[in-house]
Design a protein around this motif. Sequence first.
Motif, PDB file in Angstrom:
ATOM      1  N   VAL A  80       0.855  -1.197   0.000  1.00  0.00           N
ATOM      2  CA  VAL A  80       0.000   0.000   0.000  1.00  0.00           C
ATOM      3  C   VAL A  80       0.888   1.243   0.000  1.00  0.00           C
ATOM      4  O   VAL A  80       0.715   2.169  -0.801  1.00  0.00           O
ATOM      5  CB  VAL A  80      -0.942   0.015   1.233  1.00  0.00           C
ATOM      6  CG1 VAL A  80      -1.630   1.368   1.372  1.00  0.00           C
ATOM      7  CG2 VAL A  80      -1.969  -1.104   1.161  1.00  0.00           C
ATOM      8  N   ASN A  81       1.875   1.235   0.859  1.00  0.00           N
ATOM      9  CA  ASN A  81       2.789   2.377   0.972  1.00  0.00           C
ATOM     10  C   ASN A  81       3.526   2.641  -0.344  1.00  0.00           C
ATOM     11  O   ASN A  81       3.810   3.784  -0.688  1.00  0.00           O
ATOM     12  CB  ASN A  81       3.791   2.096   2.098  1.00  0.00           C
ATOM     13  CG  ASN A  81       4.673   3.286   2.395  1.00  0.00           C
ATOM     14  OD1 ASN A  81       4.242   4.436   2.274  1.00  0.00           O
ATOM     15  ND2 ASN A  81       5.906   3.033   2.772  1.00  0.00           N
ATOM     16  N   GLU A  82       3.799   1.579  -1.072  1.00  0.00           N
ATOM     17  CA  GLU A  82       4.619   1.698  -2.287  1.00  0.00           C
ATOM     18  C   GLU A  82       3.770   1.797  -3.552  1.00  0.00           C
ATOM     19  O   GLU A  82       4.267   1.561  -4.651  1.00  0.00           O
ATOM     20  CB  GLU A  82       5.534   0.464  -2.401  1.00  0.00           C
ATOM     21  CG  GLU A  82       6.473   0.275  -1.238  1.00  0.00           C
ATOM     22  CD  GLU A  82       7.681   1.198  -1.306  1.00  0.00           C
ATOM     23  OE1 GLU A  82       7.742   2.034  -2.238  1.00  0.00           O
ATOM     24  OE2 GLU A  82       8.557   1.076  -0.432  1.00  0.00           O
ATOM     25  N   ARG A  83       2.462   2.088  -3.390  1.00  0.00           N
ATOM     26  CA  ARG A  83       1.547   1.969  -4.539  1.00  0.00           C
ATOM     27  C   ARG A  83       1.905   2.876  -5.718  1.00  0.00           C
ATOM     28  O   ARG A  83       1.585   2.554  -6.858  1.00  0.00           O
ATOM     29  CB  ARG A  83       0.090   2.193  -4.092  1.00  0.00           C
ATOM     30  CG  ARG A  83      -0.215   3.600  -3.646  1.00  0.00           C
ATOM     31  CD  ARG A  83      -1.436   3.657  -2.749  1.00  0.00           C
ATOM     32  NE  ARG A  83      -1.632   5.035  -2.313  1.00  0.00           N
ATOM     33  CZ  ARG A  83      -0.884   5.652  -1.395  1.00  0.00           C
ATOM     34  NH1 ARG A  83       0.111   5.014  -0.787  1.00  0.00           N
ATOM     35  NH2 ARG A  83      -1.113   6.902  -1.070  1.00  0.00           N
ATOM     36  N   ASP A  84       2.589   4.006  -5.483  1.00  0.00           N
ATOM     37  CA  ASP A  84       2.956   4.881  -6.610  1.00  0.00           C
ATOM     38  C   ASP A  84       4.176   4.345  -7.344  1.00  0.00           C
ATOM     39  O   ASP A  84       4.247   4.341  -8.557  1.00  0.00           O
ATOM     40  CB  ASP A  84       3.259   6.301  -6.108  1.00  0.00           C
ATOM     41  CG  ASP A  84       1.996   6.938  -5.560  1.00  0.00           C
ATOM     42  OD1 ASP A  84       0.900   6.549  -6.018  1.00  0.00           O
ATOM     43  OD2 ASP A  84       2.095   7.798  -4.658  1.00  0.00           O
ATOM     44  N   ARG A  85       5.141   3.894  -6.548  1.00  0.00           N
ATOM     45  CA  ARG A  85       6.394   3.438  -7.134  1.00  0.00           C
ATOM     46  C   ARG A  85       6.244   2.061  -7.791  1.00  0.00           C
ATOM     47  O   ARG A  85       6.896   1.739  -8.765  1.00  0.00           O
ATOM     48  CB  ARG A  85       7.414   3.348  -5.987  1.00  0.00           C
ATOM     49  CG  ARG A  85       8.833   3.225  -6.423  1.00  0.00           C
ATOM     50  CD  ARG A  85       9.760   3.635  -5.299  1.00  0.00           C
ATOM     51  NE  ARG A  85       9.688   2.791  -4.126  1.00  0.00           N
ATOM     52  CZ  ARG A  85      10.672   1.957  -3.759  1.00  0.00           C
ATOM     53  NH1 ARG A  85      11.754   1.845  -4.489  1.00  0.00           N
ATOM     54  NH2 ARG A  85      10.561   1.260  -2.652  1.00  0.00           N
ATOM     55  N   PHE A  86       5.359   1.253  -7.215  1.00  0.00           N
ATOM     56  CA  PHE A  86       5.227  -0.137  -7.670  1.00  0.00           C
ATOM     57  C   PHE A  86       3.734  -0.468  -7.774  1.00  0.00           C
ATOM     58  O   PHE A  86       3.186  -1.188  -6.942  1.00  0.00           O
ATOM     59  CB  PHE A  86       5.922  -1.042  -6.648  1.00  0.00           C
ATOM     60  CG  PHE A  86       6.025  -2.486  -7.051  1.00  0.00           C
ATOM     61  CD1 PHE A  86       6.662  -2.865  -8.228  1.00  0.00           C
ATOM     62  CD2 PHE A  86       5.495  -3.481  -6.237  1.00  0.00           C
ATOM     63  CE1 PHE A  86       6.767  -4.198  -8.584  1.00  0.00           C
ATOM     64  CE2 PHE A  86       5.598  -4.824  -6.581  1.00  0.00           C
ATOM     65  CZ  PHE A  86       6.242  -5.174  -7.761  1.00  0.00           C
ATOM     66  N   PRO A  87       3.067   0.077  -8.822  1.00  0.00           N
ATOM     67  CA  PRO A  87       1.615  -0.058  -8.908  1.00  0.00           C
ATOM     68  C   PRO A  87       1.173  -1.482  -9.234  1.00  0.00           C
ATOM     69  O   PRO A  87       1.748  -2.129 -10.108  1.00  0.00           O
ATOM     70  CB  PRO A  87       1.231   0.899 -10.046  1.00  0.00           C
ATOM     71  CG  PRO A  87       2.484   1.376 -10.659  1.00  0.00           C
ATOM     72  CD  PRO A  87       3.663   0.849  -9.910  1.00  0.00           C
TER      73      PRO A  87
END
Length: 451
Positions: A28-35
């Motif tokens: 969830v935290n990384e949703r922009d970097r690793f969609p």
Amino acid sequence: MCNKDRRFVVCIAGGGSRYTPGILKMLVNERDRFPLSKVILYDNEAERQARIADYARILMGEYYPECEIVDTCDPETAFTGIDFCFMQIRAGRLKMRRSDEHIALAHGCIGQETCGAGGFAYGMRSIPAVVDIIRDVKRYSPDAWILNYSNPAAIVAEATKRLFPGDKRVINICDMPVGIMNQYADALGVPRDSIEARYYGLNHFGWFTAVLDRETGEDYLPRLREIFSEDLPEEAFSDIDPSWSETFHFLRKMVREAPEGHMPNTYLQYYLYPRHMLAHEDPNWTRADQVMAGHEREIFEMVDEVIAAGRIKGTKYGFTYEDLKDDDHASYIVDLATALAFNTKQVFLIMQENVGIVSNLTEGMMVEVPCMVGSNGPEPLSVGEIPSFQKGLLENQYAYEKLAVDANLEGSYRKAWDALTLNRLVNDTDVAKALLDEYIEANRDYWPELS
Ligand code: G6P
Ligand code: MN
């Protein structure tokens, strides 16, 4: 895979694990970097995983609605059309970790999860389980990256090297160096991602030789040796699990006594100070007992409460996206995945076959070393020659690991016995035999037959 707009599909093998909720929050935290478009949870225990999956659907529904959750025990459903498999299985679960530890202690040996006799017993269970999953992933998604952090990683990595030779898509990695680097970053007062390691060894058996500032190239290791040699107030690390707090306190002694230019991995405490470690073990309350009564119970209580409430937001488990930024421990997995997907060329410590990387160690050894990672997989950096003390320790340890894998793949009692005898934490032929016979009995459902 380099299309920046694409959304990935990840399978978490070992979906029912106590670590899965933390990994999902990290995603969830990384949703922009690793969609992501989908996370598939795969496990061989449907009921246990279903609880995690129900929790996961609530979590993603509230915090990451674009990401679908699927849970399955069917390999074809789990591994078809995936980009990554994050593999974190524990063959025999904590119940068997407990058995490993208790049996070893009954014979006067350290029975650690990955070290000594306990690690041997676990390795014999882990190899067939990990290998089966890798074969299935390859069958349904031959191009998927398999990021394996199942333990005991050293033995598992030796087995995957043999069974999937030259396969760059099977990557064995461990979070311990990352955990230690996080502490280094805190101690130096610099951001976690501003430093990178130079390191060599086997998994859970190695040394840092430099800690470099990514921008300036400055080596912080001499300063870290000073900082980590200082005595700490007793209350230091009082906010973390007591067993880990002891480990980090003990690291001070290890750093003070480590050869010049080296910073030891915490796991060396078992190999370099076995008497001390054995004296501190409670045979009636081992690490598996602690984890079952502690972290595992807490996670499943949380999962059940969230399911009962039908929501996370507005309960005591609610959090904001901002809150997640403070707890990025698991994010090295996404760092690695994005390095592979987007060719970032970041440096990670990864287990790699020694093809001249450490010039005076046996060729073929699965060394844990810094690797530059891009879309073609890990490319190891050269380490060169290492000193006699470390070489002696590592060669002995590797001979043990190699024999353990031989024993498993060939079904050889003799090699299993030799492996245990060679293990520094057993070191006696009679004890090795007694341990082996008891482990065979306890692991009937998991080990290949030995003759
Ligand atoms: C570290 C190691 C893992 C190990 C874990 C054990 O993260 O890198 O390989 O499994 O510690 O932690 P536990 O809390 O289960 O004893
Ligand atoms: Mn590890």
